[in-house]
Design a protein around this motif. Sequence first.
Motif, short mmCIF file in Angstrom:
data_model
loop_
_atom_site.label_atom_id
_atom_site.label_comp_id
_atom_site.label_asym_id
_atom_site.label_seq_id
_atom_site.Cartn_x
_atom_site.Cartn_y
_atom_site.Cartn_z
N MET A 61 -3.84 -1.01 9.20
CA MET A 61 -5.24 -1.48 9.25
C MET A 61 -6.16 -0.44 8.64
N GLY A 62 -5.91 0.82 9.02
CA GLY A 62 -6.74 1.90 8.50
C GLY A 62 -6.65 1.96 6.98
N GLY B 129 -5.90 -0.32 4.92
CA GLY B 129 -6.58 -1.47 4.36
C GLY B 129 -8.07 -1.23 4.24
N VAL B 130 -8.66 -0.75 5.33
CA VAL B 130 -10.10 -0.51 5.29
C VAL B 130 -10.44 0.55 4.25
N PHE B 131 -9.63 1.61 4.19
CA PHE B 131 -9.93 2.68 3.23
C PHE B 131 -9.85 2.16 1.80
N TYR C 68 -19.04 4.76 14.23
CA TYR C 68 -17.58 4.60 14.22
C TYR C 68 -16.89 5.89 14.65
N LEU D 296 -11.08 -0.15 13.95
CA LEU D 296 -10.89 -0.51 12.55
C LEU D 296 -11.49 -1.87 12.23
N LEU E 104 -14.93 -0.88 11.66
CA LEU E 104 -15.09 -0.18 10.38
C LEU E 104 -15.07 -1.18 9.23
N MET E 105 -14.24 -2.22 9.35
CA MET E 105 -14.20 -3.23 8.30
C MET E 105 -15.56 -3.89 8.18
N ALA F 237 -17.78 -1.66 6.33
CA ALA F 237 -17.51 -1.70 4.89
C ALA F 237 -18.18 -2.91 4.27
#
Lengths: 103, 480, 499
Positions: free
Chosen positions: A38-39, A41-43, B134, B171, B174-175, B178
């Motif tokens: 998941m991490g 993916g976000v990055f 976050y 996360l 965080l998405m 983004a």
Amino acid sequence: MSPELLYLVVGATIWAVGLGGLLLVHHMLRRVIAVNLMGSGVFLVLVALAARSSPPDPVLQALVVTGLVVAISATAFAVRLASARAQHSSGTPEVERPGGDES
Amino acid sequence: MNYALASLAIPFTVALLTLLLQRRSEANPIVPAITVLATAVSLVFAGLALETQAVSGAVSHLNVGGWDSPLAIRLRLTPLKALLLGFVALIHLLTGLYAWRAKPKIARDYWPLSALLHTSLAALILSADIFNLYVTLELLSLSAVALVCLSGPKAYTPALYYLLLSLGASLCYLMGVAVIYGQYGVLDMTVLAGIMEADHSTRFALLLMTAGLMLKGALWPLHLWLPEAHTYAPTPVSALLSGLVVKGPLFILWQLWNNLAPEALAREMGPLFAAGGVVALVSGGWSAFRAPFIKTLVAYSTVAQLGYALMGLGLLLFLQERIYAVALWLFVLAHGLAKVSMFLAAGEMQTLLGSKRVTAMRGATQTIPITMSAFAIAGISLIGMPPTGGFLAKWSLLEPLFTQANHWPWASGVLLGTFVSAAYVFRAIALGFYQAPMSREPRHFDRVSQWLALLPALLVGLMAFAGQDLIAWMAGVTQT
Amino acid sequence: MNWTNALPVVAVFSSLLPGLLIFALREQQQGLRTGLNLLGVTVKLIVVGVMLWGVSQGLDFRVEAPFLPGGALILHGDALSLQFVSLSAVLWMATTIYAIGYLRGTPLQSRFFGYFSICVSATVGVALAGNLITFLLFYELLTLATYPLVVHRGTREALDAGRSYLAYTVAGGTLLLMGIAVLHALSGSPQFVPGGYLASVPARHGPALTVAFALLITGLGVKAALIPLHGWLPKAMVAPTPVSALLHAVAVVKAGAFGIVRVIYDVYGAETLEQLDLTAPLIAVAAFTVIFASLRALQQRHLKRRLAYSTVSQLSYIVLGAALLGPIAAVGGLVHLIHQGIMKITLFFCAGAFEKTLGVHRISEMDGIGRRMPLTMSAFTVGALGMTGIPPTAGFISKWFLAAGGLEVGQPWVVWLFVVSGLLNAAYFLPLVYRGWFSIPTAEWPEDHQPESGWETRRMLLLPTLFTALLTLLMGLLAGSALGPLGWSQLIVAREFPL
């Protein structure tokens, strides 16, 4: 399809796969990996967003670097906790063997 | 701002210092003293910040390290934030005093970790942009999970679940960040507040962030991790988790929907939150009623009580009336104090009665009257009977609902909540009035720690006597 | 703050402070506990005496503190509140002495007397409350402080009774809160006004007022034991007899009935109620309760339970008197607030004395008890005759005014209601009197504790009983004097109800 868009889609997909893994898989080590997915993916999404402008957006890159630091420490903690838990429940210092999903 | 910064920096320094101090030695006796003292100083600074802020009604900003807007760590101080800083310090002080006194001795790592928890909560409160939030959320979860682990191997499984879900939730959040940055190119909340639009990608981002925050805040239906984690943690940690940690994400959620989200989206979301709150009240209350262990009962009651907060948030968004913000934050304050008392009392009971079971409370009014009073007074505040803080919060939620006939149905949610809370609280209290089994004498009897458990209950128990001033003041504080 | 402001506060705290101090006492500190109790009793009686004098002279005792927006904390001693305050102060004195005698040698006395004093403070607070918010505060405190007394014995039976007590009263309290919140949203919670402060609310809020009235009366009806909300009361008789006597016959149930009187006259006012036509259902429920509870009382074989159902029936006299909205009926209802309290507490004191001295709990065990305990049985007879309404006892006065009040407002059926009720009262009380005096004891008493003093029972059980029995007679005989409860009730009606 522009490369940025491709990366965006791929990043979002990886994130979604990770989320699915976290919710559906029971094995602890796999769940740790799912969270890492998941991490990543976000990055990837963040980096792809940064690449939309040139020069690339420095803010987003700073965010990714910060995020990576957080992710590494969290993962280390999770792995340590998982192994301590496995050690306590089985008496051996190993993490449960992959494949042997515990219920 | 400087006062607030001091309130944040003091626990951080203490966390590092205590880590160094007990590197080698077994348990350094001055560590608890230093931590408690520093928490008290931090509380004083938060109070000063609140005084200056509430008097001027001002909002101050600070860019850490002098960097400019996009790259800097921006802090923002409003009266409500100052109030919450003080609240965090107060709860830390109360639990810290108890942990210092508690027997059996708490693990020495409690001190640096609780100071770290304090730091991350203070940072969360002060943060002005959604990405820093976050980072503080992650810090909060990591220190909270580490604290849960302190009670030894039996807590590892719930701690690990808590950690993994919490990371996943971060996360998700965080998405959402983004997506928002991708659309607006801004992270600062004050700037975002003016420019967000009610389109699909904004809605999607907000929903992602909301899901993450609701999971972290154990808001129904994403609360399943909470009872286990709160039950297995050491007693002072349970008190911190229930009283404070779940309120952190709630605060972000509040900022997100109350300040950032466009009004149209907020109105859309309001009824969902409020309905979720009602369901939380009933289902959490029912689980508390059925709980076999004292601490599980208290933990489920947190799930239920967060329903009130969620209801307050939902009605605020839906009806756009300030009084519901007052109700929401009064709930947070009253619940925090009551829950600290209840968990500390539950912990005392476990030690004194030698059993974790609710049924062990038989005759507790005779064997451990002070602890039982703490539990009972805190419980009465949860039910919301006058003159407790819980009553004050419930009143400020209930009374404005009756001003318009079409809002009346929501009042039935409060009605249900009261009945269910009364059921689980009185179930435990009633057991205390059974004739005590005379043979079982308490193993040890520390009056001071019993009084420390009672203190927050007394605070919340008499809170409504300051009701008029408190509501007026809170109405001012929640403006910004 | 001058002395007229301080008195209502002193009236509440004169029992609250001793109560809190008593909690801290050890079980063995009997002397200190008794001393604190009697000190509180004395202070309260003096304060109430001064306030009675003051109100009759037209003084206003009022104190206000901020509490909620639009709803301050108001303690206000008007004629109506003093009616209830003096009842609870006098009976608190009698019951404290009785309870000391009754509980001698049992455990957990500090807990008992602590909560007992808090209960009395809550009752006095309910009486002195100057607006609905203050009323709610003390009403809920009363619920909470009474619970430990109901479950005092700590047996399964007591805990079951406690559960049902809480279920009823917490639900009732919540409905009351809702009703108060509805009214608060309309008009805030100003001080009670004779004639009702809701008269000024615009007519379009009629539905809200109706809903609020239903909520308030249901919430208060739980404590006033209106059928079908009475279920907790007979069960709560498992509590020690002083609790049944003071709380379940007087303080708690009266708090409900008193609240209904307040809501009818000082919140809504007769005019508003007539416009909205709200009292008819209440009258119907009260009348039904009067008869049905009497029938239930007839079926009881257990003395305290029969007394409990009799309480349910008699409380509705008060509600009925208030709901008829006529001045004479109001006098009858108000005077019955006092009369029923004194008579019923006498009967409970006797029941407790029978129980402690001879182990008699059931009616069938009462045969010939008058020969063994003549003084107690005499007191019981006075109380029973009073309940039946036979002149010259206090009960006759109440019924006379209530029936006359019914005629005055054009509801002649009320007279028949009281005739039937009187017959039923006679049917369930007079056989007890007959058994006590004229039947021959068939067997040994279940237990026999003859005190060494040579009295028929412990002196501390006997003296309060004789005192209240005497009051019952005096109130009937001297009803005409201006100082009695009847004179005071007429004063209230003249001053407060501009009917």
